[in-house]
Design a protein around this motif. Structure first.
Motif, short mmCIF file in Angstrom:
data_model
loop_
_atom_site.label_atom_id
_atom_site.label_comp_id
_atom_site.label_asym_id
_atom_site.label_seq_id
_atom_site.Cartn_x
_atom_site.Cartn_y
_atom_site.Cartn_z
N VAL A 151 -4.03 -6.61 11.41
CA VAL A 151 -4.90 -6.14 12.47
C VAL A 151 -6.01 -5.31 11.88
O VAL A 151 -5.78 -4.45 11.05
CB VAL A 151 -4.10 -5.27 13.47
CG1 VAL A 151 -4.98 -4.87 14.64
CG2 VAL A 151 -2.88 -6.03 13.95
N ALA A 152 -7.22 -5.58 12.30
CA ALA A 152 -8.36 -4.87 11.75
C ALA A 152 -8.70 -3.62 12.55
O ALA A 152 -9.44 -2.77 12.11
CB ALA A 152 -9.57 -5.79 11.69
N ASP A 156 -4.38 5.25 12.19
CA ASP A 156 -3.95 4.20 11.27
C ASP A 156 -5.10 3.21 11.14
O ASP A 156 -5.36 2.43 12.06
CB ASP A 156 -2.69 3.50 11.80
CG ASP A 156 -1.48 4.40 11.73
OD1 ASP A 156 -1.28 5.06 10.70
OD2 ASP A 156 -0.73 4.47 12.73
N PHE A 157 -5.76 3.24 10.02
CA PHE A 157 -6.86 2.30 9.80
C PHE A 157 -6.32 0.91 9.52
O PHE A 157 -6.93 -0.09 9.85
CB PHE A 157 -7.72 2.76 8.63
CG PHE A 157 -8.40 4.07 8.87
CD1 PHE A 157 -9.53 4.15 9.66
CD2 PHE A 157 -7.91 5.24 8.31
CE1 PHE A 157 -10.16 5.36 9.90
CE2 PHE A 157 -8.52 6.45 8.54
CZ PHE A 157 -9.65 6.52 9.34
N SER A 158 -5.17 0.87 8.87
CA SER A 158 -4.53 -0.40 8.54
C SER A 158 -3.08 -0.08 8.22
O SER A 158 -2.64 1.06 8.35
CB SER A 158 -5.21 -1.06 7.33
OG SER A 158 -4.92 -0.32 6.16
N ASP A 159 -2.34 -1.08 7.78
CA ASP A 159 -0.96 -0.82 7.39
C ASP A 159 -0.88 0.10 6.18
O ASP A 159 0.15 0.72 5.93
CB ASP A 159 -0.24 -2.13 7.04
CG ASP A 159 -0.02 -2.97 8.29
OD1 ASP A 159 -0.13 -2.41 9.40
OD2 ASP A 159 0.26 -4.18 8.15
N ALA A 160 -1.97 0.19 5.42
CA ALA A 160 -1.93 0.93 4.16
C ALA A 160 -2.72 2.22 4.17
O ALA A 160 -2.55 3.05 3.28
CB ALA A 160 -2.44 0.03 3.02
#
Lengths: 399, 180
Positions: free
Chosen positions: A41-42, A84-88
């Motif tokens: 997801v972006a 949360d910008f991304s999963d990382a």
């Protein structure tokens, strides 16, 4: 890339090597960044959380308790946004308001390469001990904090110069942390960090915790402090969990980098069905500036060697248990203590060995909507002052 | 009144307002106490795992009040919490906790829709957080904002919020995003 037409062969080869090395770095950096791209997801996920606690501290044995603590009404507020910008990649920002004014409790970014490798940069609470994990008033079940971590609620706070490590201790720096599971039952957590470190003035005899919160948030001695933590959790059964941890931190706290401190801690957590047990021990060895004339500065003379000790030791512990007896009622009991060993300045009311023990019993009423009423009674047993009896009535909401 | 007196009064009013805001959401935000006796047995079991692991560092009010509306957001949220020190949340527990939270969110959504209030927790058109290895659970759209489980006979597992006239069913446990 430049050609070698106008340069010697040796210089050309050196240039080519440099270019190749630079390309390799760019390639590795690109690969690392690529591994951090959002996997699915972006979009960004935002999560807002906060808490507010209003507490009334009544010291039954001292009508003028303002001389030794912040009695009466106090208010603590925290507002936090997690993104949360991304999963990382994620970021956290938290603003707090308390007795010390407005404070930036969090402003950091996490880059998670693996479960075992996370980079945290910014302003954060470095991993130290168990209590800082739940330092927010909405997350721990007493109105005040355990003595080793107290930040302004204990009696005689000025005489003891607060606790071993007032929580939350927040600082700027870089932390590398991670977690690893060995099978389904054992979890190992670890962290290592470089931070600004505790601060104090020139020729100081102790840390000045107010300096850690002085705007602007800058280091005072051009040298980072270093620290780390390791903890092992045993997820024994669905209803039982145990954690044992150890922490350490060391650095210089004065501008000239001459006065050293070493901070160590050990902690234990046990979850037995609905009973939660926490126990911790913290110790800090802090170097003092003796000055040109120690005789006029310190109350006690030199030791058997004829020299003044240039350090003191402050340690503390707590054991706390909490048990929900019904869906709306929780019982809390705590036994904690704080001790200072070593020479004191000439005007200090403390002796070379000063101890305070505290006994706390409390009841929390849980309302729907995450509102809690915290009521507790405390008995202080001082070695150097009259014993005191106090009560806290706190009202906290998590939202 | 002095300046400090006004400040204290303002803080007290702010506290009362915040507490009142929480208390006014009794049905939607249930604080620490959640009655799961009406939930499916597997979700009740998932709640037990959730209640033990997610009260290690904070009260259960945190996740209950998070007001997270999208499954993908929950997946990231739980993945982040799983990596907290001494969380006691391994990959398997994380998926069990996620199973409960997705059901809880769907149940809230169903309650708000059945009360006739404009749903402030819109159902995403699809659950973007399911991993590639796991197929999208079969569902059929009943009306705006409500997804009903697929009829018996179709492959896959139940998903989404139960409709108001059906017994509660539990969603599958999706895999968390990042593995060790």
């Amino acid at each position: 890339m430049k050609t070698c037409m106008s340069t010697s062969g040796r210089a050309c080869r050196a240039s080519a090597r440099r270019s190749g090395f630079a390309l390799a770095i760019v390639f590795v950096a690109a690969a690392a960044l690529g591994s951090l791209r959002p996997t699915r997801v972006a979009s960004q996920d935002h999560n807002f959380a906060g808490s507010v606690q209003t507490n009334y501290l009544w010291v039954a044995t001292d009508p003028d308790a303002r001389e030794q603590t912040f009695d009466g009404f106090t208010n603590e507020l925290s507002l936090k946004v997690a993104v949360d910008f991304s999963d990382a990649v994620s970021a956290n920002i938290k603003l707090c308001y308390g007795c010390h004014g407005v404070e930036l409790g969090m402003a950091f970014t996490d880059l998670r390469v693996l479960d075992e490798l996370n980079f945290r940069a910014g302003r954060f609470s470095p991993s130290f001990g168990d209590f800082p994990l739940r330092h927010d008033p909405a997350n721990h079940l007493t109105a005040d904090k355990p003595l080793p971590y107290d930040m302004g609620r204990m009696l005689r706070l000025r005489e003891f110069n607060l606790s071993v490590l007032p929580a939350p201790y927040v600082d700027q720096g870089l932390e590398i942390n991670g977690t690893h599971w060995f099978g389904d039952y054992l979890q190992l957590d670890y962290a290592a960090y470089l931070i600004g470190g505790l601060r104090g003035g020139q020729d100081a005899v102790d840390v000045d915790f107010m300096e850690s919160r002085q705007p602007y948030y800058v280091d005072n001695n051009s040298e980072p402090a270093v620290g780390g933590r390791a903890a092992l959790t045993w997820d024994a059964t669905p209803d039982m969990m145990f954690t044992v941890g150890a922490s350490g931190m060391a650095g210089h706290y004065d501008p000239k980098r001459e006065l050293e401190y070493v901070l160590l801690g050990a902690d234990l957590y046990a979850r037995l069905y609905t009973l939660n047990l926490h126990a911790e021990y913290l110790v800090r060895r802090t170097q003092m500036a003796l000055g040109d004339d120690p005789d006029s500065r310190f109350r006690y003379g030199p030791g058997g060697s004829g020299e003044y000790d240039d350090f003191f030791v402050k340690d503390g512990f707590y054991v706390e248990g909490n048990l929900p007896v019904t869906r709306r009622l929780e019982l809390v009991a705590r036994f904690d203590g704080l001790r200072r060993l070593g020479n004191v300045t000439i005007n200090s009311p403390l002796r070379s060995r000063s101890v305070v023990l505290r006994y706390t019993a409390g009841v929390n009423v849980v309302f729907d909507g995450s509102v809690r009423l915290k009521v507790s009674g405390e008995v202080y047993d001082f070695s150097d002052f009259d014993d005191e009896v106090a009560a806290n009535v706190g009202f906290v909401a998590a939202f | 009144m002095t300046t400090s007196g006004r400040l204290w009064l303002l803080l007290l009013l702010s506290s009362a307002w915040a507490a009142g805001s929480c208390a006014s959401q009794l049905e939607a935000r249930r604080g620490d106490a959640l009655d799961v006796s009406g939930y499916p047995p597997d979700v009740q079991a998932a709640y037990d795992v959730f209640a033990v692991r997610c009260s290690r560092c904070h009260t259960l009010a945190r996740p209950f009040n998070a007001r997270i509306t999208e499954d993908a957001h929950w997946i990231r949220y739980v993945a982040r919490m799983r990596l907290q020190p001494a969380s006691g949340i391994n990959q398997k527990n994380g998926e069990i906790i996620l199973k409960f939270l997705l059901f809880y969110t769907a149940e809230l959504r169903r309650q708000e829709a059945s009360e006739g209030a404009p749903p402030d927790i819109p159902r995403p058109p699809e659950s973007p957080g399911w991993t590639d290895s796991e197929p999208e659970p079969p569902t059929r759209q009943v009306d705006a904002g409500v997804v009903e489980p697929a009829p018996p006979g179709e492959t896959g597992v139940d998903s989404g919020a139960p409709s108001s006239d059906t017994a509660p069913t539990s969603p599958p446990a999706p895999a968390l995003g990042r593995d060790s």
